[in-house]
Scaffold this motif. Structure first.
Motif, PDB file in Angstrom:
ATOM      1  N   SER A  49       0.794  -1.235   0.000  1.00 43.58           N
ATOM      2  CA  SER A  49       0.000   0.000   0.000  1.00 43.58           C
ATOM      3  C   SER A  49       0.823   1.279   0.000  1.00 43.58           C
ATOM      4  CB  SER A  49      -0.958   0.008   1.206  1.00 43.58           C
ATOM      5  OG  SER A  49      -1.866  -1.058   1.134  1.00 43.58           O
ATOM      6  N   PRO A  50       1.979   1.343   0.693  1.00 42.51           N
ATOM      7  CA  PRO A  50       2.698   2.626   0.763  1.00 42.51           C
ATOM      8  C   PRO A  50       3.535   2.970  -0.471  1.00 42.51           C
ATOM      9  CG  PRO A  50       3.263   1.173   2.609  1.00 42.51           C
ATOM     10  CD  PRO A  50       2.586   0.351   1.593  1.00 42.51           C
ATOM     11  N   ILE A  51       3.583   2.133  -1.488  1.00 39.04           N
ATOM     12  CA  ILE A  51       4.514   2.366  -2.591  1.00 39.04           C
ATOM     13  C   ILE A  51       4.292   3.727  -3.243  1.00 39.04           C
ATOM     14  CG2 ILE A  51       5.145   1.623  -4.923  1.00 39.04           C
ATOM     15  CD1 ILE A  51       4.917  -1.254  -3.979  1.00 39.04           C
ATOM     16  N   ALA A  52       3.055   4.069  -3.556  1.00 43.58           N
ATOM     17  CA  ALA A  52       2.784   5.363  -4.206  1.00 43.58           C
ATOM     18  C   ALA A  52       3.183   6.521  -3.293  1.00 43.58           C
ATOM     19  CB  ALA A  52       1.310   5.463  -4.586  1.00 43.58           C
ATOM     20  N   PHE A  53       2.925   6.377  -2.001  1.00 45.29           N
ATOM     21  CA  PHE A  53       3.340   7.400  -1.036  1.00 45.29           C
ATOM     22  C   PHE A  53       4.851   7.520  -0.992  1.00 45.29           C
ATOM     23  CE2 PHE A  53       4.901   7.473   3.447  1.00 45.29           C
ATOM     24  CZ  PHE A  53       4.906   8.850   3.608  1.00 45.29           C
ATOM     25  N   PHE A  54       5.562   6.385  -0.931  1.00 48.90           N
ATOM     26  CA  PHE A  54       7.022   6.414  -0.920  1.00 48.90           C
ATOM     27  C   PHE A  54       7.554   7.150  -2.144  1.00 48.90           C
ATOM     28  CE2 PHE A  54       7.498   2.182   1.620  1.00 48.90           C
ATOM     29  CZ  PHE A  54       7.195   2.856   2.783  1.00 48.90           C
ATOM     30  N   GLU A  55       7.036   6.830  -3.308  1.00 51.42           N
ATOM     31  CA  GLU A  55       7.539   7.431  -4.542  1.00 51.42           C
ATOM     32  C   GLU A  55       7.251   8.926  -4.590  1.00 51.42           C
ATOM     33  OE1 GLU A  55       5.938   4.954  -7.621  1.00 51.42           O
ATOM     34  OE2 GLU A  55       7.473   3.392  -7.315  1.00 51.42           O
ATOM     35  N   ALA A  56       6.084   9.330  -4.077  1.00 52.60           N
ATOM     36  CA  ALA A  56       5.777  10.759  -4.025  1.00 52.60           C
ATOM     37  C   ALA A  56       6.697  11.475  -3.041  1.00 52.60           C
ATOM     38  CB  ALA A  56       4.312  10.963  -3.634  1.00 52.60           C
ATOM     39  N   LEU A  57       6.895  10.878  -1.878  1.00 52.80           N
ATOM     40  CA  LEU A  57       7.748  11.508  -0.867  1.00 52.80           C
ATOM     41  C   LEU A  57       9.188  11.615  -1.334  1.00 52.80           C
ATOM     42  CD1 LEU A  57       8.002  12.638   2.002  1.00 52.80           C
ATOM     43  CD2 LEU A  57       8.321  10.294   2.819  1.00 52.80           C
ATOM     44  N   SER A  58       9.645  10.648  -2.116  1.00 52.88           N
ATOM     45  CA  SER A  58      11.040  10.648  -2.562  1.00 52.88           C
ATOM     46  C   SER A  58      11.395  11.861  -3.400  1.00 52.88           C
ATOM     47  CB  SER A  58      11.340   9.371  -3.354  1.00 52.88           C
ATOM     48  OG  SER A  58      10.792   9.433  -4.660  1.00 52.88           O
ATOM     49  N   THR A  59      10.394  12.524  -3.965  1.00 53.75           N
ATOM     50  CA  THR A  59      10.645  13.684  -4.823  1.00 53.75           C
ATOM     51  C   THR A  59      10.524  15.010  -4.082  1.00 53.75           C
ATOM     52  OG1 THR A  59       8.330  13.929  -5.531  1.00 53.75           O
ATOM     53  CG2 THR A  59       9.704  12.389  -6.777  1.00 53.75           C
ATOM     54  N   ARG A  60      10.099  14.966  -2.828  1.00 49.97           N
ATOM     55  CA  ARG A  60       9.922  16.208  -2.080  1.00 49.97           C
ATOM     56  C   ARG A  60      11.286  16.758  -1.680  1.00 49.97           C
ATOM     57  NH1 ARG A  60       5.709  14.864  -4.130  1.00 49.97           N
ATOM     58  NH2 ARG A  60       3.630  15.212  -3.229  1.00 49.97           N
ATOM     59  N   GLU A  61      11.441  18.059  -1.871  1.00 43.30           N
ATOM     60  CA  GLU A  61      12.722  18.705  -1.622  1.00 43.30           C
ATOM     61  C   GLU A  61      12.860  19.118  -0.162  1.00 43.30           C
ATOM     62  OE1 GLU A  61      15.202  18.916  -3.653  1.00 43.30           O
ATOM     63  OE2 GLU A  61      14.140  18.105  -5.392  1.00 43.30           O
ATOM     64  N   LEU A  62      13.826  18.528   0.510  1.00 45.82           N
ATOM     65  CA  LEU A  62      14.256  18.955   1.835  1.00 45.82           C
ATOM     66  C   LEU A  62      15.659  18.418   2.030  1.00 45.82           C
ATOM     67  CD1 LEU A  62      13.811  16.412   4.261  1.00 45.82           C
ATOM     68  CD2 LEU A  62      11.568  16.688   3.253  1.00 45.82           C
ATOM     69  N   ASP A  63      16.290  18.751   3.136  1.00 44.90           N
ATOM     70  CA  ASP A  63      17.659  18.298   3.358  1.00 44.90           C
ATOM     71  C   ASP A  63      17.633  16.850   3.840  1.00 44.90           C
ATOM     72  OD1 ASP A  63      20.310  17.905   3.873  1.00 44.90           O
ATOM     73  OD2 ASP A  63      20.571  19.690   5.115  1.00 44.90           O
ATOM     74  N   TRP A  64      17.519  15.934   2.887  1.00 43.36           N
ATOM     75  CA  TRP A  64      17.402  14.518   3.214  1.00 43.36           C
ATOM     76  C   TRP A  64      18.657  13.965   3.891  1.00 43.36           C
ATOM     77  CZ3 TRP A  64      13.165  11.622   3.341  1.00 43.36           C
ATOM     78  CH2 TRP A  64      12.042  12.035   2.616  1.00 43.36           C
ATOM     79  N   SER A  65      19.773  14.623   3.733  1.00 45.64           N
ATOM     80  CA  SER A  65      20.995  14.143   4.380  1.00 45.64           C
ATOM     81  C   SER A  65      20.901  14.228   5.899  1.00 45.64           C
ATOM     82  CB  SER A  65      22.210  14.935   3.892  1.00 45.64           C
ATOM     83  OG  SER A  65      22.146  16.284   4.325  1.00 45.64           O
TER      84      SER A  65
END
Length: 237
Positions: free
Chosen positions: A54-70
């Motif tokens: 179920s979370p796959i679409a959410f994961f893929e959307a979140l992966s593109t959000r810009e923030l300091d992921w480091s």
């Protein structure tokens, strides 16, 4: 469907979305906002997510959000006790669908640990989480039709410990009713410490399960332990 028609208590913050894509985008925006705030206010952030399809679409959307992921740590509410390369691995799912694009710089704290026994693997998972920034900044849970969440399953031998607000272990060994049966789950006190808590569910059956859980005890439907403020529920038909 209007929120008033969902049939959940008004004190639960509930978002009713049109479809799975809108749910994924809306939840991704909310999580990214909360992570960004944590990074800005204290220099780092922690995110705990759930596995499954179920979370796959959410994961893929979140992966593109810009923030300091480091400066973001990512971990899992639970894990199947299988190697990361296994198709059933939650960590593998996160690596393939979340730790991509902008989110590829995040630090992953996986729960899977090789060991002689599931019990020892859960102990090692708890040790792995000693470096997790606490309290958790953002938690995203899912739920099964039996009312389980994370790998806190009804009738699992250690469920009472897993739901005990005084349980000191970060993780415990759990047994699921379906294969792979051996699981590792974060415990309730660690999960419930999260500043932002979200539950994402889809379909009428899941909504009916939530309504039923409100009438039962947590040992019967473990999701019941989380059905209070500050939980935010994201639902679509």
């Amino acid at each position: 469907m209007a929120i008033s028609e969902i049939g959940l208590p008004s004190e639960l913050a509930t978002r009713s979305l049109a479809d799975p894509d809108q749910l994924a985008r809306t939840l991704a925006d909310r999580v990214a906002e909360a992570l960004g705030h944590a990074v800005d206010s204290k220099g780092r952030a922690s995110l705990v997510v759930s596995g499954g399809r179920s979370p796959i679409a959410f994961f893929e959307a979140l992966s593109t959000r810009e923030l300091d992921w480091s400066r973001v740590q990512v971990s899992l509410a639970d894990e199947r006790w299988v190697a990361v390369e296994d198709a059933d691995s939650n960590e593998g799912l996160v690596r393939r669908h979340l730790l991509q694009n902008a989110a590829g710089q995040a630090e992953l704290l996986g729960l899977y640990q090789p060991a002689d026994t599931l019990e020892r693997a859960a102990e090692r998972a708890s040790q792995r989480l000693e470096s997790l920034s606490r309290p958790i900044d953002v938690l995203v849970l899912g739920m099964g039709n039996d009312g389980h969440t994370a790998s806190l399953f009804p009738n699992s031998p250690l469920l009472a410990r897993g739901l005990d607000s005084n349980e000191p272990a970060a993780c415990l060994p759990m047994l699921a009713p379906s294969s792979p049966t051996q699981r590792i789950s974060m415990t309730y006190p660690l999960l419930a410490s999260a500043r932002v808590q979200c539950l994402a569910i889809q379909g009428q059956a899941k909504l009916d399960t939530l309504r039923q859980a409100m009438q039962l005890e947590a040992l019967q439907m473990p999701i019941r332990a989380f059905l209070h403020s500050p939980l935010e529920i994201y639902w679509c038909p």
